[in-house]
Design an enzyme around this catalytic site. Structure first.
Site, PDB file in Angstrom:
ATOM      1  N   TYR A  73      54.658  -3.098  58.459  1.00  0.00           N
ATOM      2  CA  TYR A  73      55.047  -4.228  57.616  1.00  0.00           C
ATOM      3  C   TYR A  73      54.360  -4.098  56.252  1.00  0.00           C
ATOM      4  O   TYR A  73      54.979  -4.308  55.211  1.00  0.00           O
ATOM      5  CB  TYR A  73      54.647  -5.550  58.276  1.00  0.00           C
ATOM      6  N   CYS A 118      65.554  -2.649  62.365  1.00  0.00           N
ATOM      7  CA  CYS A 118      64.320  -3.391  62.164  1.00  0.00           C
ATOM      8  C   CYS A 118      63.277  -3.080  63.244  1.00  0.00           C
ATOM      9  O   CYS A 118      62.089  -3.313  63.045  1.00  0.00           O
ATOM     10  CB  CYS A 118      64.592  -4.888  62.095  1.00  0.00           C
ATOM     11  N   HIS A 119      63.710  -2.523  64.383  1.00  0.00           N
ATOM     12  CA  HIS A 119      62.758  -2.171  65.440  1.00  0.00           C
ATOM     13  C   HIS A 119      61.812  -1.057  64.998  1.00  0.00           C
ATOM     14  O   HIS A 119      60.773  -0.860  65.614  1.00  0.00           O
ATOM     15  CB  HIS A 119      63.498  -1.763  66.727  1.00  0.00           C
ATOM     16  N   GLU A 131      64.103   6.389  70.787  1.00  0.00           N
ATOM     17  CA  GLU A 131      64.144   7.190  69.564  1.00  0.00           C
ATOM     18  C   GLU A 131      62.947   8.131  69.433  1.00  0.00           C
ATOM     19  O   GLU A 131      62.776   8.773  68.408  1.00  0.00           O
ATOM     20  CB  GLU A 131      64.216   6.265  68.348  1.00  0.00           C
TER      21      GLU A 131
END
Length: 156
Positions: free
Chosen positions: A92, A121-122, A152
């Site tokens: 963030y 957003c993950h 991923e």
């Protein structure tokens, strides 16, 4: 569930789709016990097939007509999220520095993303761990984030 055009089974969650006209307007994570719903229109069918391909192959690409609505800051952040490669994460704080903003604003904008997976957003995590997800700090939503990142091959 009548409001959704499809609900797909994913590990740790269900993925619901909403369309309006010829645009995908929302992808929402639902609890894993939610009933699956077959696509109700051709766009929902197309989106469902692409999401199912992603479920099987994290390198699958999306080619869908999206309705993206949000503040100018949200749209800038969401655009930045689409540039985070599969298998990588950003904090963030790092995104906040990139956008000349604050980490809390980045987290809030991530939580407002109505097209997760397609706008990933993950892939945004806290400096000291996984962070929250979709305005949640626990439960099935955090398990969904863990699954997406593991799927991923992302390191946290």
């Amino acid at each position: 569930m009548a409001e959704f055009c499809a609900v797909l089974a994913f590990p740790a969650m269900r993925v619901a789709l909403r369309t309006r006209g010829e645009r995908l307007t929302e992808i929402r994570y639902l609890p894993p016990e939610t009933r699956v719903l077959a696509p109700r229109n051709s766009l929902a069918e197309r989106a469902a097939r692409q999401l199912e391909r992603y479920r099987e192959d994290p390198d699958a690409r999306f080619e869908l007509p999206l309705e993206i609505t949000g503040t100018p800051f949200q749209r800038r952040l969401w655009s930045a999220l689409t540039r985070i490669p599969r298998g990588e994460t950003r904090t963030y704080g790092a995104l906040a520095r990139e956008l000349a903003s604050a980490a809390r604003a980045v987290g809030q904008a991530c939580g407002e993303n109505r097209l997760p997976i397609v706008i990933p957003c993950h892939r945004v995590v806290a400096a000291n761990g996984i962070g929250g997800f979709a305005h949640a700090r626990g439960g099935y939503l955090l398990e969904a984030k863990r699954w997406l990142l593991a799927h991923e091959n992302a390191r946290i």
